[in-house]
Design an enzyme around this catalytic site. Sequence first.
Site, PDB file in Angstrom:
ATOM      1  N   THR A  26       0.820  -1.283  -0.110  1.00 58.30           N
ATOM      2  CA  THR A  26      -0.086   0.044  -0.019  1.00 58.30           C
ATOM      3  C   THR A  26       0.897   1.274   0.100  1.00 58.30           C
ATOM      4  O   THR A  26       0.269   2.502   0.082  1.00 58.30           O
ATOM      5  CB  THR A  26      -0.855   0.041   1.326  1.00 58.30           C
ATOM      6  OG1 THR A  26      -0.127  -0.093   2.384  1.00 58.30           O
ATOM      7  CG2 THR A  26      -1.861  -1.157   1.149  1.00 58.30           C
ATOM      8  N   TYR A  58       3.913   4.776   5.983  1.00 59.37           N
ATOM      9  CA  TYR A  58       3.332   5.165   4.825  1.00 59.37           C
ATOM     10  C   TYR A  58       2.154   6.286   5.120  1.00 59.37           C
ATOM     11  O   TYR A  58       1.874   6.923   4.067  1.00 59.37           O
ATOM     12  CB  TYR A  58       2.437   3.920   4.290  1.00 59.37           C
ATOM     13  CG  TYR A  58       3.479   2.778   4.148  1.00 59.37           C
ATOM     14  CD1 TYR A  58       4.813   2.894   4.031  1.00 59.37           C
ATOM     15  CD2 TYR A  58       2.738   1.534   3.673  1.00 59.37           C
ATOM     16  CE1 TYR A  58       5.505   1.913   3.857  1.00 59.37           C
ATOM     17  CE2 TYR A  58       3.622   0.432   3.269  1.00 59.37           C
ATOM     18  CZ  TYR A  58       5.076   0.519   3.528  1.00 59.37           C
ATOM     19  OH  TYR A  58       5.993  -0.600   3.097  1.00 59.37           O
ATOM     20  N   TYR A 180       9.608  -7.199  -0.729  1.00 56.76           N
ATOM     21  CA  TYR A 180       9.205  -6.106  -1.158  1.00 56.76           C
ATOM     22  C   TYR A 180       9.888  -5.306  -2.426  1.00 56.76           C
ATOM     23  O   TYR A 180      11.154  -5.884  -2.473  1.00 56.76           O
ATOM     24  CB  TYR A 180       8.955  -4.742  -0.219  1.00 56.76           C
ATOM     25  CG  TYR A 180      10.176  -4.270   0.471  1.00 56.76           C
ATOM     26  CD1 TYR A 180      11.091  -3.226  -0.421  1.00 56.76           C
ATOM     27  CD2 TYR A 180      10.812  -4.357   1.557  1.00 56.76           C
ATOM     28  CE1 TYR A 180      12.051  -2.753   0.059  1.00 56.76           C
ATOM     29  CE2 TYR A 180      11.944  -3.890   2.190  1.00 56.76           C
ATOM     30  CZ  TYR A 180      12.544  -2.855   1.244  1.00 56.76           C
ATOM     31  OH  TYR A 180      13.692  -2.437   1.834  1.00 56.76           O
ATOM     32  N   GLY A 181       9.578  -4.443  -3.107  1.00 59.82           N
ATOM     33  CA  GLY A 181      10.429  -4.197  -4.361  1.00 59.82           C
ATOM     34  C   GLY A 181      10.289  -4.827  -5.314  1.00 59.82           C
ATOM     35  O   GLY A 181      11.301  -5.187  -6.098  1.00 59.82           O
ATOM     36  N   ALA A 182       9.482  -6.071  -5.424  1.00 62.17           N
ATOM     37  CA  ALA A 182       9.595  -7.479  -6.161  1.00 62.17           C
ATOM     38  C   ALA A 182       9.637  -6.916  -7.607  1.00 62.17           C
ATOM     39  O   ALA A 182      10.009  -7.690  -8.460  1.00 62.17           O
ATOM     40  CB  ALA A 182       8.439  -8.248  -5.814  1.00 62.17           C
ATOM     41  N   LYS A 234       2.873  -4.201  -5.488  1.00 58.20           N
ATOM     42  CA  LYS A 234       2.331  -2.952  -5.060  1.00 58.20           C
ATOM     43  C   LYS A 234       2.005  -1.820  -6.339  1.00 58.20           C
ATOM     44  O   LYS A 234       2.727  -2.050  -7.206  1.00 58.20           O
ATOM     45  CB  LYS A 234       3.550  -1.742  -4.595  1.00 58.20           C
ATOM     46  CG  LYS A 234       3.034  -0.662  -3.935  1.00 58.20           C
ATOM     47  CD  LYS A 234       4.384   0.068  -3.336  1.00 58.20           C
ATOM     48  CE  LYS A 234       5.532   0.589  -4.019  1.00 58.20           C
ATOM     49  NZ  LYS A 234       5.366   1.307  -5.056  1.00 58.20           N
ATOM     50  N   ASN A 237      -2.688   1.171  -9.827  1.00 57.57           N
ATOM     51  CA  ASN A 237      -3.329   0.949 -11.029  1.00 57.57           C
ATOM     52  C   ASN A 237      -4.443  -0.172 -11.009  1.00 57.57           C
ATOM     53  O   ASN A 237      -3.951  -1.416 -10.655  1.00 57.57           O
ATOM     54  CB  ASN A 237      -2.559   0.925 -12.145  1.00 57.57           C
ATOM     55  CG  ASN A 237      -3.136   0.706 -13.383  1.00 57.57           C
ATOM     56  OD1 ASN A 237      -3.776  -0.116 -13.821  1.00 57.57           O
ATOM     57  ND2 ASN A 237      -2.548   1.551 -14.335  1.00 57.57           N
ATOM     58  N   LYS A 238      -5.717   0.072 -10.999  1.00 55.33           N
ATOM     59  CA  LYS A 238      -6.561  -0.979 -10.923  1.00 55.33           C
ATOM     60  C   LYS A 238      -6.516  -2.361 -12.045  1.00 55.33           C
ATOM     61  O   LYS A 238      -6.440  -3.221 -11.605  1.00 55.33           O
ATOM     62  CB  LYS A 238      -7.961  -0.447 -11.003  1.00 55.33           C
ATOM     63  CG  LYS A 238      -8.438   0.428 -10.018  1.00 55.33           C
ATOM     64  CD  LYS A 238      -9.980   0.688  -9.788  1.00 55.33           C
ATOM     65  CE  LYS A 238     -10.313   1.335  -8.581  1.00 55.33           C
ATOM     66  NZ  LYS A 238     -11.727   1.648  -8.378  1.00 55.33           N
ATOM     67  N   LYS A 239      -6.102  -1.775 -13.330  1.00 55.85           N
ATOM     68  CA  LYS A 239      -5.933  -2.779 -14.271  1.00 55.85           C
ATOM     69  C   LYS A 239      -4.579  -3.568 -13.837  1.00 55.85           C
ATOM     70  O   LYS A 239      -4.727  -4.890 -13.974  1.00 55.85           O
ATOM     71  CB  LYS A 239      -5.524  -2.148 -15.605  1.00 55.85           C
ATOM     72  CG  LYS A 239      -5.363  -2.936 -16.770  1.00 55.85           C
ATOM     73  CD  LYS A 239      -4.943  -2.382 -17.949  1.00 55.85           C
ATOM     74  CE  LYS A 239      -4.538  -3.175 -19.157  1.00 55.85           C
ATOM     75  NZ  LYS A 239      -3.253  -3.730 -18.900  1.00 55.85           N
TER      76      LYS A 239
END
Length: 287
Positions: A26, A58, A180-182, A234, A237-239
């Site tokens: 998030t 965050y 994270y940062g994958a 992360k 963008n919904k798509k």
Amino acid sequence: MTMDPKYQKKVKLNDGHFIPVLGFGTFAPPEVPKSEALEVTKFAIEVGFRHIDCAYLYQNEEQVGQAIRSKIADGTVKREDIFYTSKPGEAILPTDENGKLIFDSVDLCHTWEALEKCKDAGLTKSIGVSNFNHKQLERILNKPGLKYKPVCNQVECHPYLNQSKLLEFCKSHDIVLVAYGALGAQRTLQWMNPNFPFLLEDPVLSAIAKKHKQTPALVALRYQIQRGVVVLAKSYNKKRIKENIQVFDFELTPEDMKAIEGLNSNIRYYDFQQAVDHPEYPYSEEY
């Protein structure tokens, strides 16, 4: 709402709880309105995400929490369906409005004892760490009177920084590595080295993606799941959020995995350089 069982893949933690292997990250840069965190987290839950990753840092936990509560209220999920990760501000704290970080000098073991007390008090089901190298993990594991082992260690991890030695160390101690940062880092991030390559444009990832009729992002996520890493995706963008849940729809071959392993070049996008002189700076060690 009944979900396809393949979207519910979880791994068992060393405290007996289970963590979904795919999580929704998030974090967003400061310029993104906080209200968007509410919108995209609700959407992520609707499309199938059950592991939500957040942090005090965050500055959007209120909106993320609101999103989870609204999806429980409308019957999309039950509270026990959601694995929610928060990171309190003891170990890493923001220093300015740009979100630059410093490592606080709180003693690691004392911080761990505080987390153990939170678990005993029922404030959290599981406790883990983030950005720990193997020596810092050893200090926790070797602490006299240790009550609970960390269940996980959340670190930057992607094909250019595959963390294979740290992964091996964590597996040997029954600690789950969370990536994270994958998907690398966005070029827009102010701290990203402009000379670093853009992971999602890598020709090897692109070729494997084309072969499987998938995107390079999905290949990078699938790579982690197949090597036993819990991976955070992360996106605001919904798509792409909807697309990321498709990571369970295909499988990489051993040859694909070997080719991706070969991309490792120890590129660290999130190196927190401003904390490099701190005694607990974790990246002076090889892993």
